[in-house]
Design a protein around this motif. Structure first.
Motif, short mmCIF file in Angstrom:
data_model
loop_
_atom_site.label_atom_id
_atom_site.label_comp_id
_atom_site.label_asym_id
_atom_site.label_seq_id
_atom_site.Cartn_x
_atom_site.Cartn_y
_atom_site.Cartn_z
N VAL A 1 0.91 -1.26 -0.06
CA VAL A 1 -0.05 0.10 0.11
C VAL A 1 0.80 1.46 -0.20
CG1 VAL A 1 -1.64 1.41 1.40
CG2 VAL A 1 -2.02 -1.17 1.11
N ASN A 2 2.00 1.28 0.74
CA ASN A 2 2.80 2.35 0.84
C ASN A 2 3.50 2.72 -0.77
OD1 ASN A 2 4.23 4.41 2.26
ND2 ASN A 2 6.05 3.26 2.15
N GLU A 3 3.81 1.50 -1.22
CA GLU A 3 4.53 1.65 -2.73
C GLU A 3 3.50 2.21 -3.55
OE1 GLU A 3 7.73 0.94 -4.06
OE2 GLU A 3 7.90 1.32 -1.66
N ALA A 4 2.06 1.93 -3.56
CA ALA A 4 1.27 2.21 -4.14
C ALA A 4 0.87 3.88 -3.86
CB ALA A 4 -0.02 1.34 -4.04
N PHE A 5 0.86 4.21 -2.86
CA PHE A 5 0.73 5.58 -2.50
C PHE A 5 1.94 6.42 -2.97
CE2 PHE A 5 1.54 9.14 0.47
CZ PHE A 5 0.35 9.75 0.06
N PHE A 6 3.19 5.99 -2.82
CA PHE A 6 4.29 6.65 -3.54
C PHE A 6 4.01 6.60 -5.11
CE2 PHE A 6 8.56 6.42 -5.27
CZ PHE A 6 9.18 7.54 -4.72
N ALA A 7 3.85 5.59 -5.68
CA ALA A 7 3.71 5.55 -6.94
C ALA A 7 2.75 6.63 -7.57
CB ALA A 7 3.62 4.55 -7.69
N MET A 8 1.69 6.75 -6.86
CA MET A 8 0.60 7.76 -7.01
C MET A 8 0.97 9.29 -7.01
SD MET A 8 -1.57 10.16 -5.79
CE MET A 8 -1.61 9.50 -3.77
N GLN A 9 1.78 9.38 -5.79
CA GLN A 9 2.41 10.76 -5.75
C GLN A 9 3.40 11.03 -6.92
OE1 GLN A 9 4.02 10.27 -1.91
NE2 GLN A 9 2.51 12.04 -0.92
N GLN A 10 3.94 10.19 -7.46
CA GLN A 10 5.04 10.39 -8.50
C GLN A 10 4.17 10.81 -9.75
OE1 GLN A 10 8.33 11.04 -8.00
NE2 GLN A 10 7.58 10.67 -5.68
N VAL A 11 3.06 10.13 -9.91
CA VAL A 11 2.43 10.35 -11.15
C VAL A 11 1.73 11.84 -11.15
CG1 VAL A 11 0.20 9.77 -12.42
CG2 VAL A 11 1.94 8.01 -11.81
N GLN A 12 1.13 12.17 -9.95
CA GLN A 12 0.52 13.28 -9.61
C GLN A 12 1.74 14.56 -9.89
OE1 GLN A 12 -0.81 14.21 -5.71
NE2 GLN A 12 -2.30 15.74 -6.33
N GLN A 13 3.00 14.33 -9.42
CA GLN A 13 3.85 15.36 -9.67
C GLN A 13 4.66 15.48 -10.91
OE1 GLN A 13 6.40 14.51 -6.44
NE2 GLN A 13 5.12 14.92 -4.70
N GLN A 14 4.86 14.14 -11.64
CA GLN A 14 5.31 14.39 -12.89
C GLN A 14 4.26 14.82 -13.96
OE1 GLN A 14 8.35 13.15 -13.90
NE2 GLN A 14 9.13 12.55 -11.83
N ARG A 15 4.21 16.04 -13.95
CA ARG A 15 3.33 16.63 -15.05
C ARG A 15 3.35 16.25 -16.38
NH1 ARG A 15 -0.22 17.83 -11.02
NH2 ARG A 15 0.49 19.18 -9.45
N ASN A 16 4.54 16.08 -16.89
CA ASN A 16 5.12 16.25 -18.36
C ASN A 16 5.51 14.83 -18.66
OD1 ASN A 16 5.02 18.70 -17.46
ND2 ASN A 16 6.89 19.48 -18.26
N GLY A 17 4.53 13.74 -18.83
CA GLY A 17 4.83 12.40 -19.33
C GLY A 17 6.11 11.79 -18.61
N GLY A 18 6.96 11.23 -19.70
CA GLY A 18 8.26 10.85 -19.31
C GLY A 18 8.02 9.59 -18.55
N LYS A 19 8.17 9.49 -17.23
CA LYS A 19 8.11 8.26 -16.36
C LYS A 19 6.70 8.09 -15.72
CE LYS A 19 12.80 7.70 -15.05
NZ LYS A 19 13.62 7.36 -13.96
N ASN A 20 5.69 8.73 -16.21
CA ASN A 20 4.42 8.41 -15.88
C ASN A 20 3.82 6.79 -15.83
OD1 ASN A 20 4.30 10.89 -14.56
ND2 ASN A 20 2.68 11.77 -15.95
#
Length: 156
Positions: free
Chosen positions: A100-119
């Motif tokens: 669950v912690n990993e899923a939350f961390f990855a969600m935060q990264q998607v939310q912060q990475q506004r310009n594609g790339g690693k989303n």
């Protein structure tokens, strides 16, 4: 635990898995209480978070809060399914918290990475972590408790 050391609970010596057994009523009540939250997290992951990962739509702060709340409830649900009052925290419950912690961390990264790339990569980490969590909790969901939760099969 040491192999030679006897383990006791309120009713006497533990035999086989009698001390680590989680009662059906506890699992059933947990499923009744948290089922909708698990399904909501799965829905957001397959819906708006996937769209954000592919760049089709933004993942706004309100949706992130709903997803976070559903994940937190997922941890509470895992506790009810995987932790026995007699035995304490299990390795499975700790692994569920990790996923669950990993899923939350990855969600935060998607939310912060506004310009594609690693989303897409971050979304895949979120999906795989959530699927691992579902795999763990589905082991404790027997027919008397409820239906098993479907895994996320979508991909970016």
């Amino acid at each position: 635990q040491e192999e030679n050391k006897a383990i006791y609970n309120a009713w006497g010596a533990c035999i086989d898995n009698s001390c680590s057994y989680v009662p059906l009523k506890q699992r059933y009540d947990g499923n009744k209480k948290y089922k909708d939250s698990i399904l909501l997290a799965t829905s957001i992951l397959q819906g708006s978070l996937l769209q954000a990962a592919t760049g089709a739509a933004p993942f706004d702060a309100e949706e992130a809060k709903r997803f976070e709340k559903a994940l937190r409830r997922g941890v509470l649900f895992a506790n009810l399914l995987l932790i026995s009052e007699n035995y304490g925290t299990s390795n499975e419950a700790l692994a569920a918290r990790y996923y669950v912690n990993e899923a939350f961390f990855a969600m935060q990264q998607v939310q912060q990475q506004r310009n594609g790339g690693k989303n897409a990569e971050w979304w895949l980490l979120c999906r795989d972590s959530w699927n691992s969590y579902l795999e763990l909790i589905n082991r404790a969901v027997v027919p008397k408790v409820g239906e098993k939760f479907p895994r996320v099969t979508a991909s970016p």
